[in-house]
Design a protein around this motif. Structure first.
Motif, PDB file in Angstrom:
ATOM      1  N   UNK A   1       0.836  -1.208   0.000  1.00 37.12           N
ATOM      2  CA  UNK A   1       0.000   0.000   0.000  1.00 37.12           C
ATOM      3  C   UNK A   1       0.868   1.254   0.000  1.00 37.12           C
ATOM      4  N   UNK A   2       1.981   1.218   0.721  1.00 39.64           N
ATOM      5  CA  UNK A   2       2.890   2.360   0.742  1.00 39.64           C
ATOM      6  C   UNK A   2       3.530   2.609  -0.604  1.00 39.64           C
ATOM      7  N   UNK A   3       3.854   1.535  -1.324  1.00 40.29           N
ATOM      8  CA  UNK A   3       4.403   1.683  -2.674  1.00 40.29           C
ATOM      9  C   UNK A   3       3.368   2.295  -3.608  1.00 40.29           C
ATOM     10  N   UNK A   4       2.137   1.807  -3.528  1.00 37.04           N
ATOM     11  CA  UNK A   4       1.091   2.281  -4.431  1.00 37.04           C
ATOM     12  C   UNK A   4       0.685   3.727  -4.143  1.00 37.04           C
ATOM     13  N   UNK A   5       0.690   4.101  -2.861  1.00 33.64           N
ATOM     14  CA  UNK A   5       0.266   5.462  -2.513  1.00 33.64           C
ATOM     15  C   UNK A   5       1.387   6.476  -2.687  1.00 33.64           C
ATOM     16  N   UNK A   6       2.615   6.000  -2.846  1.00 34.67           N
ATOM     17  CA  UNK A   6       3.733   6.915  -2.998  1.00 34.67           C
ATOM     18  C   UNK A   6       4.392   7.273  -1.674  1.00 34.67           C
ATOM     19  N   UNK A   7       3.914   6.708  -0.569  1.00 35.47           N
ATOM     20  CA  UNK A   7       4.519   6.988   0.734  1.00 35.47           C
ATOM     21  C   UNK A   7       5.893   6.348   0.864  1.00 35.47           C
ATOM     22  N   UNK A   8       6.149   5.293   0.093  1.00 33.08           N
ATOM     23  CA  UNK A   8       7.443   4.610   0.119  1.00 33.08           C
ATOM     24  C   UNK A   8       8.128   4.772  -1.228  1.00 33.08           C
ATOM     25  N   UNK A   9       9.407   5.090  -1.190  1.00 31.67           N
ATOM     26  CA  UNK A   9      10.184   5.119  -2.414  1.00 31.67           C
ATOM     27  C   UNK A   9      10.559   3.679  -2.771  1.00 31.67           C
TER      28      UNK A   9
ATOM     29  N   UNK B   1      12.289  -1.750  -1.090  1.00 29.26           N
ATOM     30  CA  UNK B   1      13.238  -2.861  -1.228  1.00 29.26           C
ATOM     31  C   UNK B   1      13.866  -3.212   0.111  1.00 29.26           C
ATOM     32  N   UNK B   2      14.247  -2.178   0.884  1.00 28.12           N
ATOM     33  CA  UNK B   2      14.858  -2.423   2.181  1.00 28.12           C
ATOM     34  C   UNK B   2      13.870  -3.095   3.130  1.00 28.12           C
ATOM     35  N   UNK B   3      12.601  -2.667   3.095  1.00 26.58           N
ATOM     36  CA  UNK B   3      11.579  -3.279   3.954  1.00 26.58           C
ATOM     37  C   UNK B   3      11.296  -4.721   3.534  1.00 26.58           C
ATOM     38  N   UNK B   4      11.292  -4.983   2.232  1.00 26.93           N
ATOM     39  CA  UNK B   4      11.109  -6.360   1.759  1.00 26.93           C
ATOM     40  C   UNK B   4      12.285  -7.242   2.195  1.00 26.93           C
ATOM     41  N   UNK B   5      13.488  -6.690   2.176  1.00 24.28           N
ATOM     42  CA  UNK B   5      14.664  -7.451   2.628  1.00 24.28           C
ATOM     43  C   UNK B   5      14.532  -7.771   4.115  1.00 24.28           C
ATOM     44  N   UNK B   6      14.003  -6.827   4.879  1.00 20.56           N
ATOM     45  CA  UNK B   6      13.789  -7.074   6.305  1.00 20.56           C
ATOM     46  C   UNK B   6      12.752  -8.181   6.515  1.00 20.56           C
ATOM     47  N   UNK B   7      11.715  -8.206   5.674  1.00 20.99           N
ATOM     48  CA  UNK B   7      10.703  -9.259   5.745  1.00 20.99           C
ATOM     49  C   UNK B   7      11.318 -10.620   5.415  1.00 20.99           C
TER      50      UNK B   7
ATOM     51  N   UNK C   1      10.346  -4.592  12.505  1.00 20.91           N
ATOM     52  CA  UNK C   1       9.957  -4.342  11.117  1.00 20.91           C
ATOM     53  C   UNK C   1       8.715  -3.459  11.061  1.00 20.91           C
ATOM     54  N   UNK C   2       7.767  -3.680  11.977  1.00 17.99           N
ATOM     55  CA  UNK C   2       6.568  -2.836  12.051  1.00 17.99           C
ATOM     56  C   UNK C   2       6.943  -1.372  12.246  1.00 17.99           C
ATOM     57  N   UNK C   3       7.852  -1.125  13.180  1.00 21.53           N
ATOM     58  CA  UNK C   3       8.284   0.249  13.456  1.00 21.53           C
ATOM     59  C   UNK C   3       9.000   0.847  12.249  1.00 21.53           C
ATOM     60  N   UNK C   4       9.809   0.027  11.573  1.00 23.10           N
ATOM     61  CA  UNK C   4      10.509   0.515  10.392  1.00 23.10           C
ATOM     62  C   UNK C   4       9.530   0.871   9.274  1.00 23.10           C
ATOM     63  N   UNK C   5       8.498   0.055   9.089  1.00 25.02           N
ATOM     64  CA  UNK C   5       7.488   0.352   8.064  1.00 25.02           C
ATOM     65  C   UNK C   5       6.804   1.672   8.393  1.00 25.02           C
ATOM     66  N   UNK C   6       6.416   1.843   9.639  1.00 28.64           N
ATOM     67  CA  UNK C   6       5.744   3.086  10.041  1.00 28.64           C
ATOM     68  C   UNK C   6       6.658   4.290   9.797  1.00 28.64           C
ATOM     69  N   UNK C   7       7.927   4.191  10.240  1.00 27.70           N
ATOM     70  CA  UNK C   7       8.861   5.313  10.082  1.00 27.70           C
ATOM     71  C   UNK C   7       9.074   5.659   8.614  1.00 27.70           C
ATOM     72  N   UNK C   8       9.247   4.636   7.789  1.00 25.18           N
ATOM     73  CA  UNK C   8       9.497   4.891   6.372  1.00 25.18           C
ATOM     74  C   UNK C   8       8.273   5.495   5.682  1.00 25.18           C
ATOM     75  N   UNK C   9       7.092   5.051   6.081  1.00 31.08           N
ATOM     76  CA  UNK C   9       5.877   5.586   5.450  1.00 31.08           C
ATOM     77  C   UNK C   9       5.592   7.028   5.882  1.00 31.08           C
ATOM     78  N   UNK C  10       6.121   7.425   7.038  1.00 32.78           N
ATOM     79  CA  UNK C  10       5.813   8.759   7.566  1.00 32.78           C
ATOM     80  C   UNK C  10       7.033   9.677   7.613  1.00 32.78           C
ATOM     81  N   UNK C  11       8.087   9.358   6.867  1.00 31.54           N
ATOM     82  CA  UNK C  11       9.299  10.174   6.930  1.00 31.54           C
ATOM     83  C   UNK C  11       9.307  11.341   5.955  1.00 31.54           C
TER      84      UNK C  11
END
Length: 135
Positions: free
Chosen positions: A57-65, A70-76, A107-117
């Motif tokens: 959802x973050x990729x589609x909305x543009x909140x994630x570059x 890629x970094x979040x997927x690697x963490x997953x 990973x949850x915290x990282x997703x939140x931080x990346x989506x809101x940075x």
């Protein structure tokens, strides 16, 4: 003699009391015994699924570059490897579950931080920046 009668009565009461509450399970009444835990990790799997959806959802909305995604997927994938390693012996122990949950919470915290940075995927302009001169 009274003491023997007392002991016999107490033993009989204990045996009959323990078996009194036991009823054979029927199809209408399933067994209440918990299943062995083994490698079954529904809570971990559900959180993993939710995290994948949040990244998508973050990729589609543009909140994630692209780089952040890629970094979040690697963490997953690292969490997946830890889960597979834990299940390799046929059972996931409480300590292993705790470690996997810790990785997922991070990973949850990282997703939140990346989506809101504030970094966002560049949006392609719908109108050219320099229109062609009209003749």
């Amino acid at each position: 003699m009274n003491f023997r009668h007392f002991l016999a009565a107490a033993a009989l009461a204990a045996v009959s009391g323990a078996s009194f509450g036991q009823v054979a399970p029927t199809p209408a009444m399933p067994s209440v015994e918990p299943a062995p835990r083994g490698t079954h990790t529904p809570v971990i799997d559900k959180q993993e699924h939710n995290q994948q959806n949040r990244i998508q959802a973050g990729k589609q909305s543009g909140e994630l570059t692209r780089h952040e995604a890629r970094r979040l997927h690697a963490e997953q994938k690292a969490v997946d490897r830890a889960q597979k390693k834990a299940a390799a012996d046929g059972s996931v122990s409480t300590q292993e579950r705790r470690r996997i949950r810790h990785l997922q919470n991070r990973a949850d915290k990282d997703i939140y931080r990346q989506k809101h940075d504030g970094a966002s995927k560049p949006v392609a302009p719908s109108v050219p920046a320099h229109p062609a001169p009209v003749q």
